[in-house]
Scaffold this motif. Structure first.
Motif, PDB file in Angstrom:
ATOM      1  N   TYR A 187       0.847  -1.189   0.000  1.00  0.00           N
ATOM      2  CA  TYR A 187       0.000   0.000   0.000  1.00  0.00           C
ATOM      3  C   TYR A 187       0.884   1.241   0.000  1.00  0.00           C
ATOM      4  O   TYR A 187       1.989   1.222   0.557  1.00  0.00           O
ATOM      5  CB  TYR A 187      -0.884   0.028   1.256  1.00  0.00           C
ATOM      6  N   GLN A 188       0.358   2.338  -0.538  1.00  0.00           N
ATOM      7  CA  GLN A 188       1.112   3.602  -0.503  1.00  0.00           C
ATOM      8  C   GLN A 188       1.478   3.930   0.947  1.00  0.00           C
ATOM      9  O   GLN A 188       2.564   4.414   1.229  1.00  0.00           O
ATOM     10  CB  GLN A 188       0.249   4.723  -1.120  1.00  0.00           C
ATOM     11  N   ASN A 189       0.563   3.627   1.885  1.00  0.00           N
ATOM     12  CA  ASN A 189       0.795   3.939   3.295  1.00  0.00           C
ATOM     13  C   ASN A 189       2.051   3.267   3.852  1.00  0.00           C
ATOM     14  O   ASN A 189       2.678   3.775   4.790  1.00  0.00           O
ATOM     15  CB  ASN A 189      -0.445   3.520   4.096  1.00  0.00           C
ATOM     16  N   ALA A 190       2.429   2.125   3.272  1.00  0.00           N
ATOM     17  CA  ALA A 190       3.584   1.389   3.798  1.00  0.00           C
ATOM     18  C   ALA A 190       4.893   2.138   3.550  1.00  0.00           C
ATOM     19  O   ALA A 190       5.917   1.804   4.147  1.00  0.00           O
ATOM     20  CB  ALA A 190       3.644  -0.001   3.190  1.00  0.00           C
ATOM     21  N   ARG A 191       4.859   3.177   2.711  1.00  0.00           N
ATOM     22  CA  ARG A 191       6.110   3.917   2.504  1.00  0.00           C
ATOM     23  C   ARG A 191       6.499   4.733   3.742  1.00  0.00           C
ATOM     24  O   ARG A 191       7.593   5.261   3.828  1.00  0.00           O
ATOM     25  CB  ARG A 191       6.049   4.790   1.250  1.00  0.00           C
ATOM     26  N   TYR A 192       5.576   4.845   4.698  1.00  0.00           N
ATOM     27  CA  TYR A 192       5.908   5.542   5.947  1.00  0.00           C
ATOM     28  C   TYR A 192       6.488   4.581   6.976  1.00  0.00           C
ATOM     29  O   TYR A 192       6.685   4.945   8.131  1.00  0.00           O
ATOM     30  CB  TYR A 192       4.668   6.252   6.515  1.00  0.00           C
ATOM     31  N   GLU A 193       6.700   3.321   6.574  1.00  0.00           N
ATOM     32  CA  GLU A 193       7.271   2.333   7.487  1.00  0.00           C
ATOM     33  C   GLU A 193       8.648   1.932   6.946  1.00  0.00           C
ATOM     34  O   GLU A 193       8.929   2.060   5.746  1.00  0.00           O
ATOM     35  CB  GLU A 193       6.320   1.110   7.546  1.00  0.00           C
ATOM     36  N   ASP A 194       9.503   1.465   7.840  1.00  0.00           N
ATOM     37  CA  ASP A 194      10.806   0.960   7.408  1.00  0.00           C
ATOM     38  C   ASP A 194      10.652  -0.539   7.127  1.00  0.00           C
ATOM     39  O   ASP A 194      10.531  -1.332   8.061  1.00  0.00           O
ATOM     40  CB  ASP A 194      11.843   1.202   8.506  1.00  0.00           C
ATOM     41  N   LEU A 195      10.649  -0.906   5.860  1.00  0.00           N
ATOM     42  CA  LEU A 195      10.386  -2.306   5.496  1.00  0.00           C
ATOM     43  C   LEU A 195      11.673  -3.079   5.188  1.00  0.00           C
ATOM     44  O   LEU A 195      11.629  -4.178   4.667  1.00  0.00           O
ATOM     45  CB  LEU A 195       9.454  -2.355   4.268  1.00  0.00           C
TER      46      LEU A 195
END
Ligand SMILES: C[S@@+](CC[C@H](N)C(=O)[O-])C[C@H]1O[C@@H](n2cnc3c(N)ncnc32)[C@H](O)[C@@H]1O
Length: 303
Positions: free
Chosen positions: A27-35
């Protein structure tokens, strides 16, 4: 901006951007997480901290602002509850959550500050990274709703970021140094690869990173955010029994700048996790993301 307008903007943002799947499958939102793999174990263990406060077993776990239940660790919160009642202002979030939870989930498009359920029916409640999308007065109303809905003796676990973290401020110098070193390294890598592409033009992939299939960077504007501090929370919830503990003490920006596998990143995060476990209140109040354990108030029981 009026509260209703804020909520409409937030809903539009998540329907049209936040919960849209990008070309990398996230999801676009996952770009705010460190994956990155180097941070994966630390991040997973922080996600799992929510579990230790939920009182099990139970009938309904309410997930206030559930989104699509985007990370595997989130699935564990529903264990030993018969149903996970997902509430979100975004219709797309609910559609996506159904793909993960199926019949175990119940899906309601609603505002967490004004929920359409009768009082005292919820056995556990989680709310992660949602309340900061509400104006402060509405955040207060959401806490009232949590209190109203929880059954006697049950708890809510709420995770959000502080506006400003004392710990992150103290370590900002390190973040800045590492960010500028990182920028220099990637610029020299870019120059090297451009040079080798000029020297060996045939080795340039037709549809590679510089070819026609290069992923296009979408312009993304964020949405309304109103964070808060521990003082506000303690003042507003003075009549409630709350504990402020640590969820995760470092920001994503800090992780990306400072934590790298070549610099013993996994070890550093393991040490940080140990410290957070030893001093959960200190890291909760001073770190970036607190975990608030909110107990159903006695006065509500008597109503
Ligand atoms: C950053 S996402 C977090 C989602 C999920 N809890 C997670 O941690 O992945 C915030 C979510 O809160 C929802 N949201 C924002 N304001 C809301 C409101 N007033 N009522 C219900 N949901 C809201 C958004 O639609 C979005 O799905």
């Amino acid at each position: 901006m009026a509260d209703d307008q804020v909520k409409q903007d937030v809903r539009r943002f998540y329907d049209q951007i936040g919960w849209q799947t990008e070309s990398d499958g996230f999801y676009q939102n996952a770009r705010y997480e460190d994956l990155r793999p180097v941070s994966a174990s630390y991040i997973y263990k922080c996600h799992m901290r929510v579990n230790r406060h939920l009182i099990r077993p139970g009938h309904f776990l309410l997930d206030a602002g559930s989104g699509p239940i985007q990370y595997p660790a989130y699935l564990t919160y529903g264990e030993e509850f018969a149903y996970r009642l997902c509430v979100d202002i975004s219709f797309l979030a609910m559609k996506e959550a159904r793909k993960r939870l199926g019949n175990k989930g119940l899906y309601v498009v609603a505002d967490v500050a004004n929920m359409p359920f009768i009082s005292g029916v919820i056995d556990g409640l989680v709310s992660l990274h949602t309340l900061h999308h509400l104006p402060l007065a509405e955040q207060r109303k959401a806490y009232n709703e949590f209190d109203r809905l929880l059954a006697h003796g049950k708890v809510a676990v709420i995770v959000n970021g502080w506006t400003e973290s004392r710990l992150m401020k103290r370590w900002a110098w390190l973040q800045r140094i590492m960010e500028s070193a990182g920028a220099k390294i990637s610029s020299s890598r870019r120059k090297n690869s451009e040079r080798s592409a000029e020297e060996f033009p045939k080795s340039k992939p037709e549809n590679g990173p510089s070819g026609k299939n290069k992923p296009q960077d979408k312009k993304v504007t964020g949405t309304f955010i109103e964070k808060l501090d521990a003082q506000w929370l303690r003042r507003e919830l003075a009549e409630n029994d709350i504990q402020i503990l640590v969820w995760r003490s470092v920001s994503v920006r800090f992780l990306r700048a400072v934590i790298h596998s070549v610099l013993a990143g996994k070890l550093l995060l393991a040490l940080l996790y140990m410290l957070e476990e030893k001093y959960p209140s200190y890291f909760g109040v001073n770190g970036q993301y607190p975990l608030v354990v909110f107990h159903k108030s006695e006065s509500m029981d008597n109503r």
